[in-house]
Design an enzyme around this catalytic site. Structure first.
Site, PDB file in Angstrom:
ATOM      1  N   THR A   8       0.845  -1.194   0.000  1.00 36.04           N
ATOM      2  CA  THR A   8       0.000   0.000   0.000  1.00 36.04           C
ATOM      3  C   THR A   8       0.882   1.247   0.000  1.00 36.04           C
ATOM      4  O   THR A   8       1.986   1.233   0.536  1.00 36.04           O
ATOM      5  CB  THR A   8      -0.947   0.023   1.220  1.00 36.04           C
ATOM      6  OG1 THR A   8      -0.191   0.239   2.414  1.00 36.04           O
ATOM      7  CG2 THR A   8      -1.737  -1.264   1.333  1.00 36.04           C
ATOM      8  N   GLY A  13       7.808   7.709  -2.598  1.00 39.01           N
ATOM      9  CA  GLY A  13       8.477   7.627  -1.300  1.00 39.01           C
ATOM     10  C   GLY A  13       9.002   6.252  -0.959  1.00 39.01           C
ATOM     11  O   GLY A  13       9.541   5.533  -1.807  1.00 39.01           O
ATOM     12  N   ILE A  14       8.841   5.876   0.296  1.00 39.35           N
ATOM     13  CA  ILE A  14       9.366   4.602   0.777  1.00 39.35           C
ATOM     14  C   ILE A  14       8.686   3.426   0.078  1.00 39.35           C
ATOM     15  O   ILE A  14       9.316   2.419  -0.221  1.00 39.35           O
ATOM     16  CB  ILE A  14       9.195   4.514   2.304  1.00 39.35           C
ATOM     17  CG1 ILE A  14      10.111   5.528   2.986  1.00 39.35           C
ATOM     18  CG2 ILE A  14       9.510   3.108   2.828  1.00 39.35           C
ATOM     19  CD1 ILE A  14       9.871   5.692   4.458  1.00 39.35           C
ATOM     20  N   GLY A  15       7.372   3.561  -0.203  1.00 34.90           N
ATOM     21  CA  GLY A  15       6.663   2.473  -0.868  1.00 34.90           C
ATOM     22  C   GLY A  15       7.242   2.150  -2.228  1.00 34.90           C
ATOM     23  O   GLY A  15       7.460   0.972  -2.566  1.00 34.90           O
ATOM     24  N   TYR A 193      -0.398  11.468  14.869  1.00 34.44           N
ATOM     25  CA  TYR A 193       0.536  10.596  14.152  1.00 34.44           C
ATOM     26  C   TYR A 193       1.206   9.625  15.102  1.00 34.44           C
ATOM     27  O   TYR A 193       1.230   8.414  14.872  1.00 34.44           O
ATOM     28  CB  TYR A 193       1.579  11.437  13.419  1.00 34.44           C
ATOM     29  CG  TYR A 193       2.572  10.612  12.632  1.00 34.44           C
ATOM     30  CD1 TYR A 193       2.236  10.109  11.382  1.00 34.44           C
ATOM     31  CD2 TYR A 193       3.833  10.343  13.141  1.00 34.44           C
ATOM     32  CE1 TYR A 193       3.144   9.353  10.654  1.00 34.44           C
ATOM     33  CE2 TYR A 193       4.752   9.589  12.429  1.00 34.44           C
ATOM     34  CZ  TYR A 193       4.405   9.096  11.181  1.00 34.44           C
ATOM     35  OH  TYR A 193       5.310   8.329  10.469  1.00 34.44           O
TER      36      TYR A 193
END
Length: 354
Positions: A8, A13-15, A193
């Site tokens: 997901t 970015g990191i995904g 967060y």
């Protein structure tokens, strides 16, 4: 047979960095990108196939801040696949982060400067909002949407053939002090967060407790301090220009400054190689980078206990019932609600004060 990996938040970015690194590890994967923005997803898919033409890369539209979107995506995935080997629960938000300038400059000249930059504790203020589902946006996006996705995908995860893996993107900023069992959505607090990431850690522990016997294992990761579009949006560009030399220098004193999405994905990729039975469910796996840019993985004992985790899991099950009833009453959309089946019998709690 190709391993099937669902990620997901895979379009940037990191995904996206994780997807690139997974295909470098094993190019014969079937990689499914679960993304909210289909235009960005198509671009990510094209880039991945250009560098790994033998891979199988598909897309499913999924917005984890919308229950209807999650349920619709799960239905599509169940039509496509008979099993899922890995699910990387990576999508997440930090809403409208704004920098506390006073805290930044006072922290720069204190002994807590490394801790401040490593965790962002005290640096950011956030303004949460309520989604169309009536839930707090950070909680729904970072925790509850993924929880519903897992619940819907249980037939693909609890199949008994070989272990399936859930791997969550958590944070060093997941703090018990910012989470309240009486306010799991963090409606009243100022750190949504941090609360959501601590909730992720709790859910990880509860999932292992309830589902390991059925071959489903869960782990949590912190990617470190990564500079992405989200972080660049917090400050004007000229401020980042001033701060970057300081941040690079801090890498020689603290391993949390991974800085790039590629480095931040280190622990996520490391877990891809591990046997789940050998992992400690109470451990968080941290991406780390030396001052000279070498990546490695370190570990941290999570500040969680199983009783609190089980209570939180039960609260999520109750919230799930309420949300599903609300959706069914909301009006004509073609979503089929299947009777949910838990992989194992949920333990009954002796205490009823949750």
């Amino acid at each position: 047979m190709r391993k099937v990996v669902l990620v997901t938040g895979a379009s940037s970015g990191i995904g996206l960095a994780l997807c690139k690194r997974l295909l470098a590890e094993e190019s014969e994967l079937h990689l499914c990108l679960a993304c909210r923005n289909m235009g960005k997803a198509e671009g990510a898919r094209a880039a991945l196939l250009a560098s790994h033409p033998t891979a199988e890369v598909t897309i499913v539209q999924a917005d984890v801040s919308s229950m209807r979107s999650v349920i619709r995506a799960a239905q599509e995935l169940k039509q496509r696949f008979q099993r899922l080997d890995y699910v990387y629960l990576n999508a997440g938000i930090m809403p409208n982060p704004q920098l506390n300038i006073r805290a930044l400059f006072s922290g720069l000249f204190s002994r807590k400067v490394i801790h401040m930059f490593s965790t962002a504790e005290g640096l950011l203020t956030q303004h949460d909002r309520v989604t169309a589902d009536g839930l707090q946006e950070v909680f729904e996006t970072n925790v509850f949407g993924h929880f519903i996705l897992i619940r819907e995908l249980e037939p693909l995860l609890c199949h008994g053939d070989s272990p399936s893996r859930l791997i969550w993107t958590s944070s060093r900023n997941a703090r018990r002090s910012n989470f309240s069992p009486e306010d799991i959505q963090h409606r009243k607090g100022q750190e949504p967060y941090s609360s959501s990431k601590y909730a992720t850690d709790l859910l990880n522990v509860a999932l292992n407790r309830n589902f390991n016997q059925q071959g489903l294992y869960s782990s949590v990761v912190c990617p470190g301090t990564v500079l992405t579009n989200l972080t660049y949006g917090i400050l004007p560009p000229f401020v980042w220009t001033l701060l970057l030399p300081v941040i690079w220098l801090l890498r020689f004193f603290a391993n949390a400054f991974t800085l790039t999405p590629y480095n931040g994905a280190e622990a996520l990729v490391w877990l891809f190689r591990q046997k789940p039975e050998s992992l400690d469910p109470l451990t968080k796996y941290l991406s780390a980078t030396t001052g000279f840019g070498n990546n490695y993985v370190t570990v941290q004992k999570m500040d969680v206990d199983e009783d609190t985790a089980e209570k939180f899991y039960q609260n999520l099950l109750e919230l799930e019932k309420h949300v599903r009833v609300t959706l069914q009453k909301a009006g004509p959309q073609k979503i089929v609600f299947r009777p949910l089946q838990v992989c194992v019998r949920v333990r009954l709690l002796i205490r009823k004060d949750c």
